[in-house]
Write a protein that holds these residues in place. Structure first.
Motif, PDB file in Angstrom:
ATOM      1  N   ILE A 115      39.747  37.372  49.774  1.00 34.09           N
ATOM      2  CA  ILE A 115      40.707  38.159  48.994  1.00 34.09           C
ATOM      3  C   ILE A 115      40.497  39.647  49.272  1.00 34.09           C
ATOM      4  O   ILE A 115      41.417  40.454  49.158  1.00 34.09           O
ATOM      5  N   LEU A 141      45.205  43.951  41.878  1.00 36.57           N
ATOM      6  CA  LEU A 141      45.044  44.117  43.318  1.00 36.57           C
ATOM      7  C   LEU A 141      46.403  43.911  43.979  1.00 36.57           C
ATOM      8  O   LEU A 141      47.177  43.043  43.562  1.00 36.57           O
ATOM      9  N   ASN A 142      46.698  44.716  44.980  1.00 38.88           N
ATOM     10  CA  ASN A 142      47.924  44.517  45.764  1.00 38.88           C
ATOM     11  C   ASN A 142      47.594  43.590  46.930  1.00 38.88           C
ATOM     12  O   ASN A 142      47.116  44.036  47.970  1.00 38.88           O
ATOM     13  N   LEU A 143      47.813  42.306  46.729  1.00 40.11           N
ATOM     14  CA  LEU A 143      47.398  41.327  47.744  1.00 40.11           C
ATOM     15  C   LEU A 143      48.527  41.028  48.721  1.00 40.11           C
ATOM     16  O   LEU A 143      49.589  40.561  48.331  1.00 40.11           O
ATOM     17  N   ALA A 144      48.264  41.301  49.990  1.00 39.06           N
ATOM     18  CA  ALA A 144      49.258  41.015  51.032  1.00 39.06           C
ATOM     19  C   ALA A 144      48.564  40.432  52.247  1.00 39.06           C
ATOM     20  O   ALA A 144      47.391  40.693  52.500  1.00 39.06           O
ATOM     21  N   ASN A 145      49.301  39.606  52.970  1.00 44.01           N
ATOM     22  CA  ASN A 145      48.841  39.088  54.268  1.00 44.01           C
ATOM     23  C   ASN A 145      47.565  38.266  54.205  1.00 44.01           C
ATOM     24  O   ASN A 145      46.836  38.186  55.191  1.00 44.01           O
ATOM     25  N   TYR A 146      47.323  37.624  53.079  1.00 43.35           N
ATOM     26  CA  TYR A 146      46.191  36.697  52.993  1.00 43.35           C
ATOM     27  C   TYR A 146      46.310  35.619  54.077  1.00 43.35           C
ATOM     28  O   TYR A 146      45.307  35.188  54.660  1.00 43.35           O
ATOM     29  N   GLY A 147      47.532  35.197  54.349  1.00 42.17           N
ATOM     30  CA  GLY A 147      47.756  34.117  55.313  1.00 42.17           C
ATOM     31  C   GLY A 147      47.826  34.583  56.758  1.00 42.17           C
ATOM     32  O   GLY A 147      48.062  33.770  57.648  1.00 42.17           O
ATOM     33  N   MET A 207      41.010  32.942  56.088  1.00 46.20           N
ATOM     34  CA  MET A 207      41.296  32.313  54.799  1.00 46.20           C
ATOM     35  C   MET A 207      40.101  31.444  54.384  1.00 46.20           C
ATOM     36  O   MET A 207      39.303  31.022  55.224  1.00 46.20           O
ATOM     37  N   PHE A 208      40.018  31.140  53.085  1.00 46.29           N
ATOM     38  CA  PHE A 208      38.985  30.229  52.598  1.00 46.29           C
ATOM     39  C   PHE A 208      38.973  28.932  53.403  1.00 46.29           C
ATOM     40  O   PHE A 208      37.917  28.440  53.799  1.00 46.29           O
ATOM     41  N   THR A 264      39.959  28.272  56.407  1.00 47.28           N
ATOM     42  CA  THR A 264      39.462  28.431  57.779  1.00 47.28           C
ATOM     43  C   THR A 264      37.945  28.510  57.795  1.00 47.28           C
ATOM     44  O   THR A 264      37.285  27.918  58.660  1.00 47.28           O
TER      45      THR A 264
END
Lengths: 246, 246
Positions: free
Chosen positions: B148, B169-175, B195-196, B198
């Motif tokens: 994250i 939090l401004n969460l972007a592009n986690y994927g 990612m978790f 992976t």
């Protein structure tokens, strides 16, 4: 312990049925293919489906060669549809909450659950019962809402630009586990947020070995046909896990 | 393959050293206690420390009874400090990147790494080498920045209220996995986001069994002394994993 039965709510049921009937939805595009990709060869297996809903998966398991399928669901209305539309001699539907798994007799080779465990408060208790119900080497394959998704605890989920496009997810309280109330067709649908680490540790502590984890993301082909699915890069909707009994 | 050596940059080195010397920092409060909580009894063990830095952990392992410790680091400047401040007859410091683990001879009971693997592009390659270097039943215990946290790909990390308090939090592009450039004392510090799923799959595919995962969060006692640590509920800084060789 609260055993939540939103699916027997008339308004929820109708809203949900319409969503599932849509030609394209997140389940059909991502969750179901990912779930089935984690399944072993089903030939001759005995399978338990937790939160089987309309019974499509139960029927699908039989078509793939399963010897016996037991589908349980807390909602009688869902099971009425299951019995009407997805009956088969090898399928038994039981109206019960998955918190009562200790009442089920017999052993299974595979326990499957599609998008149901995030409605359960006592995840550890359910996982322990699943472990007990599995034959040695048996598999638990399940999907749930992704923790990045379940963490949502009120307010706007997204920050958008002036054209309404989603720029980023507003992530808060990921580290605060427990109940979440949200609106989904009806008010006060209760979900339970757990961090990735808690999910993994709960499975491991019950005696499972984590074999694979999937957070489905759209590929180029998918994005061409469904450009709005790009939002999944910011917020994965689903988490799928395959775990085996030691 | 890029093997990043930011720690030999003079500006970075000085900034980092000051941060680590602070009485309270996120490492001392959360990451180090969590890392040590995942360690087995070290008596008589041979240990490899990847990205050993100043060598404090290497020294700590010897004090806890380890038979032999090898600490590697890509930064000569870090190892100079390690040799000056944390030498011991049972410790060997090697100046090498962890991408070159295949050049290390011998086997270890335990491989430890503290906050280093998120600088590595080829995580799968490193994990495979770690698996090769471990004795059967050996452990890999490591910490990294939480996914994250590593997902951040530019712009403001946080949305704040009018008083400057962090709301979410401004969460972007986690994927979207891969390289991230960020500023940390110097420009263009390269980190790699995974990612978790992976991370878990990479460990499993290399032949590891996941035993425990920690995303450290402050408890009430910690919040009383360090109220600013409440922001961790929105953004976990660290992810720690203990995995064993099958």
């Amino acid at each position: 312990m609260a055993k939540q039965n939103i699916y027997d709510n008339e308004v929820f049921f109708e809203g949900y049925k319409k969503l599932r009937d849509r030609e394209f939805n997140a389940n059909k595009l991502f969750e179901i293919p990912a779930l089935f990709s984690l399944l072993p060869d089903l030939t001759g297996l005995t399978i338990l489906d937790l939160g089987c809903g309309f019974g499509e998966h139960c029927k699908g398991f039989i078509e793939r060669g399963a010897a016996k399928v037991v589908g349980i669901d807390i909602s009688e209305k869902m099971l009425e549809v299951a019995k009407a539309e997805n009956s088969a001699p090898k399928i038994t539907y039981l109206n019960m909450p998955m918190e009562d798994l200790d009442k089920i007799e017999g052993k299974f080779d595979l326990v499957v659950s599609s998008l149901a465990v995030h409605y359960v408060d006592d995840f550890a208790g359910v996982v322990k019962n699943i472990h007990n119900l599995l034959n040695p080497g048996g598999l638990f394959v399940y999907s749930q809402e992704n923790p990045i998704n379940t963490s949502h605890s009120g307010g706007d989920r997204w920050t958008r630009d002036e054209n309404g496009n989603k720029i980023h997810l507003n992530l808060a309280n990921y580290g605060v586990e427990g109940e979440r109330e949200s609106e989904w067709f009806v008010d006060n649908v209760k979900k339970y947020h757990r961090m990735f680490s808690t999910i993994v540790n709960t499975l491991v502590d019950a005696g499972f070995i984590i074999e694979k984890m999937i957070e489905p993301m759209p590929d180029d082909e998918m994005l061409k046909q469904h450009p709005d699915q790009k939002d999944l890069f910011h917020k994965p909707d689903f988490l799928l896990i395959r775990a085996s009994k030691k």
